[in-house]
Design a protein around this motif. Structure first.
Motif, PDB file in Angstrom:
ATOM      1  N   UNK A  86      41.737  32.190  50.155  1.00 50.27           N
ATOM      2  CA  UNK A  86      42.227  32.781  48.906  1.00 50.27           C
ATOM      3  C   UNK A  86      42.614  34.241  49.106  1.00 50.27           C
ATOM      4  N   UNK A  87      41.882  34.924  49.947  1.00 52.74           N
ATOM      5  CA  UNK A  87      42.128  36.339  50.202  1.00 52.74           C
ATOM      6  C   UNK A  87      43.346  36.569  51.098  1.00 52.74           C
ATOM      7  N   UNK A  88      43.723  35.565  51.891  1.00 49.17           N
ATOM      8  CA  UNK A  88      44.756  35.738  52.914  1.00 49.17           C
ATOM      9  C   UNK A  88      46.110  36.205  52.376  1.00 49.17           C
ATOM     10  N   UNK A  89      46.674  35.609  51.302  1.00 50.67           N
ATOM     11  CA  UNK A  89      47.973  36.107  50.821  1.00 50.67           C
ATOM     12  C   UNK A  89      47.925  37.572  50.426  1.00 50.67           C
ATOM     13  N   UNK A  90      46.837  38.000  49.818  1.00 47.47           N
ATOM     14  CA  UNK A  90      46.703  39.397  49.424  1.00 47.47           C
ATOM     15  C   UNK A  90      46.574  40.288  50.659  1.00 47.47           C
ATOM     16  N   UNK A  91      45.835  39.817  51.654  1.00 46.52           N
ATOM     17  CA  UNK A  91      45.707  40.570  52.899  1.00 46.52           C
ATOM     18  C   UNK A  91      47.055  40.696  53.589  1.00 46.52           C
ATOM     19  N   UNK A  92      47.812  39.605  53.610  1.00 49.88           N
ATOM     20  CA  UNK A  92      49.132  39.613  54.243  1.00 49.88           C
ATOM     21  C   UNK A  92      50.062  40.618  53.569  1.00 49.88           C
ATOM     22  N   UNK A  93      49.946  40.741  52.249  1.00 51.09           N
ATOM     23  CA  UNK A  93      50.793  41.679  51.497  1.00 51.09           C
ATOM     24  C   UNK A  93      50.265  43.108  51.542  1.00 51.09           C
ATOM     25  N   UNK A  94      49.101  43.316  52.156  1.00 52.13           N
ATOM     26  CA  UNK A  94      48.523  44.655  52.248  1.00 52.13           C
ATOM     27  C   UNK A  94      47.775  45.091  51.011  1.00 52.13           C
ATOM     28  N   UNK A  96      44.594  43.519  49.789  1.00 54.58           N
ATOM     29  CA  UNK A  96      43.427  42.627  49.700  1.00 54.58           C
ATOM     30  C   UNK A  96      42.520  42.957  48.526  1.00 54.58           C
ATOM     31  N   UNK A  97      42.538  44.223  48.089  1.00 59.56           N
ATOM     32  CA  UNK A  97      41.707  44.642  46.973  1.00 59.56           C
ATOM     33  C   UNK A  97      42.088  43.938  45.673  1.00 59.56           C
ATOM     34  N   UNK A  98      43.295  43.367  45.586  1.00 60.02           N
ATOM     35  CA  UNK A  98      43.764  42.748  44.340  1.00 60.02           C
ATOM     36  C   UNK A  98      43.285  41.320  44.165  1.00 60.02           C
ATOM     37  N   UNK A  99      42.704  40.720  45.202  1.00 58.61           N
ATOM     38  CA  UNK A  99      42.322  39.307  45.111  1.00 58.61           C
ATOM     39  C   UNK A  99      41.242  39.076  44.060  1.00 58.61           C
ATOM     40  N   UNK A 144      34.873  43.607  44.098  1.00 61.40           N
ATOM     41  CA  UNK A 144      34.278  43.581  45.428  1.00 61.40           C
ATOM     42  C   UNK A 144      35.042  42.630  46.346  1.00 61.40           C
ATOM     43  N   UNK A 145      34.444  42.376  47.516  1.00 60.93           N
ATOM     44  CA  UNK A 145      34.948  41.350  48.423  1.00 60.93           C
ATOM     45  C   UNK A 145      33.963  40.179  48.519  1.00 60.93           C
ATOM     46  N   UNK A 146      33.101  40.026  47.528  1.00 64.50           N
ATOM     47  CA  UNK A 146      32.232  38.860  47.464  1.00 64.50           C
ATOM     48  C   UNK A 146      33.002  37.652  46.912  1.00 64.50           C
ATOM     49  N   UNK A 147      32.469  36.465  47.150  1.00 64.35           N
ATOM     50  CA  UNK A 147      33.152  35.233  46.721  1.00 64.35           C
ATOM     51  C   UNK A 147      32.725  34.771  45.330  1.00 64.35           C
ATOM     52  N   UNK A 148      31.867  35.526  44.654  1.00 63.33           N
ATOM     53  CA  UNK A 148      31.294  35.037  43.395  1.00 63.33           C
ATOM     54  C   UNK A 148      32.340  34.862  42.296  1.00 63.33           C
ATOM     55  N   UNK A 149      33.347  35.724  42.249  1.00 62.45           N
ATOM     56  CA  UNK A 149      34.395  35.572  41.235  1.00 62.45           C
ATOM     57  C   UNK A 149      35.141  34.266  41.426  1.00 62.45           C
ATOM     58  N   UNK A 150      35.415  33.916  42.678  1.00 62.58           N
ATOM     59  CA  UNK A 150      36.083  32.645  42.961  1.00 62.58           C
ATOM     60  C   UNK A 150      35.182  31.471  42.600  1.00 62.58           C
ATOM     61  N   UNK A 151      33.891  31.572  42.915  1.00 64.08           N
ATOM     62  CA  UNK A 151      32.960  30.502  42.559  1.00 64.08           C
ATOM     63  C   UNK A 151      32.928  30.277  41.050  1.00 64.08           C
ATOM     64  N   UNK A 152      32.911  31.369  40.284  1.00 66.63           N
ATOM     65  CA  UNK A 152      32.872  31.254  38.825  1.00 66.63           C
ATOM     66  C   UNK A 152      34.153  30.624  38.294  1.00 66.63           C
TER      67      UNK A 152
END
Length: 262
Positions: A86-94, A96-99, A144-152
């Motif tokens: 899930x983080x990869x497209x944001x990382x690719x675009x520079x 990653x903080x927006x994910x 953050x860069x934790x996965x909890x938002x995605x889990x929720x």
């Protein structure tokens, strides 16, 4: 709800950059961010000089947060790859903080809709949104860069689909659940999904249960079990996973990994 969600995304994004510092503060966060950089480069593993491995990855982190193959110098995250994907497209675009701000904003919408469905009123959805945004756990995780938002978010969508189960909705819930199993650690989703499965059993929704199980297959097996198999091969020293090699090593590693993260 859409205006509130958009405002939340802007606020979370500002917090991610100016408050959280666009920085992976813990090794859990760093591990996922590191793997997303690898995926964004079109690779499955990082390739480090084997002779420099202990300098680049501290030995105390090897096997806990990162898996390193000493013969090949390949390194991957210890955790499941779902959140990193899930983080990869944001990382690719520079960016990653927006994910997580995006996931947090979408969670606000999902929480609103779930509360409306459960209570039958728009007011309940509004209160649910406000309580979520007022929660430091919710808001800080969304920076953050934790996965909890995605889990929720995945858990909320899973619940929405199964509230009024049909085979089609159950299959979509299974797809979401399968990805959630491979998000970071399978334990959280397994515990969340178990009451839903029991509820469907008690309602004798056997067709929906079959569709749900079918939906889990692609991600839970292909992404989750496949990733664990690759980790087993890397830990044993193999450069790449194979279809037949390292079967016993890969299988035993799967059970060892589940025991460790559970």
């Amino acid at each position: 709800p859409y205006i509130v969600s958009l405002a939340a995304f802007v606020a979370f994004s500002i917090g991610a950059v100016l408050v959280y510092g666009d920085h992976a503060l813990s090794m859990d966060e760093y591990s996922s961010r590191f793997q997303s950089e690898i995926f964004a480069a079109g690779q499955l593993t990082a390739n480090l000089p084997p002779e420099l491995l202990d300098w680049l990855v501290p030995p105390s982190f090897q096997g806990k947060f990162l898996i390193a193959s000493r013969p090949s110098g390949q390194v991957v995250s210890y955790f499941m790859p779902g959140f990193s994907l899930l983080l990869t497209p944001f990382t690719y675009l520079g960016i990653p903080w927006a994910c997580n701000p995006a996931l947090g904003a979408l969670s606000v919408l999902a929480i609103h809709r779930l509360a409306c469905e459960l209570a039958g009123t728009e007011e309940a959805g509004g209160w649910a949104m406000l309580f979520a945004l007022a929660s430091p756990a919710f808001s800080i995780n969304a920076m953050s860069y934790y996965s909890m938002s995605a889990n929720l978010l995945f858990a909320s969508c899973y619940s929405l689909l199964l509230l009024t189960p049909t085979p089609g909705r159950a299959f979509l819930a299974g797809l979401i659940g399968g990805f959630a199993v491979a998000m970071h650690s399978p334990t959280a989703h397994v515990l969340f999904a178990a009451p839903w499965v029991i509820w469907l059993l008690l309602r004798r929704e056997f067709l929906c249960l079959g569709a749900l199980a079918l939906g889990y297959g692609p991600f839970a097996l292909g992404l989750g079990a496949g990733w664990l198999w690759m980790l087993g091969d890397l830990r044993s020293g193999a450069a790449l996973p194979t279809a037949t090699g390292g079967a016993a090593k890969g299988g035993s590693y799967i059970f060892g990994w589940l025991a460790a993260v559970g």
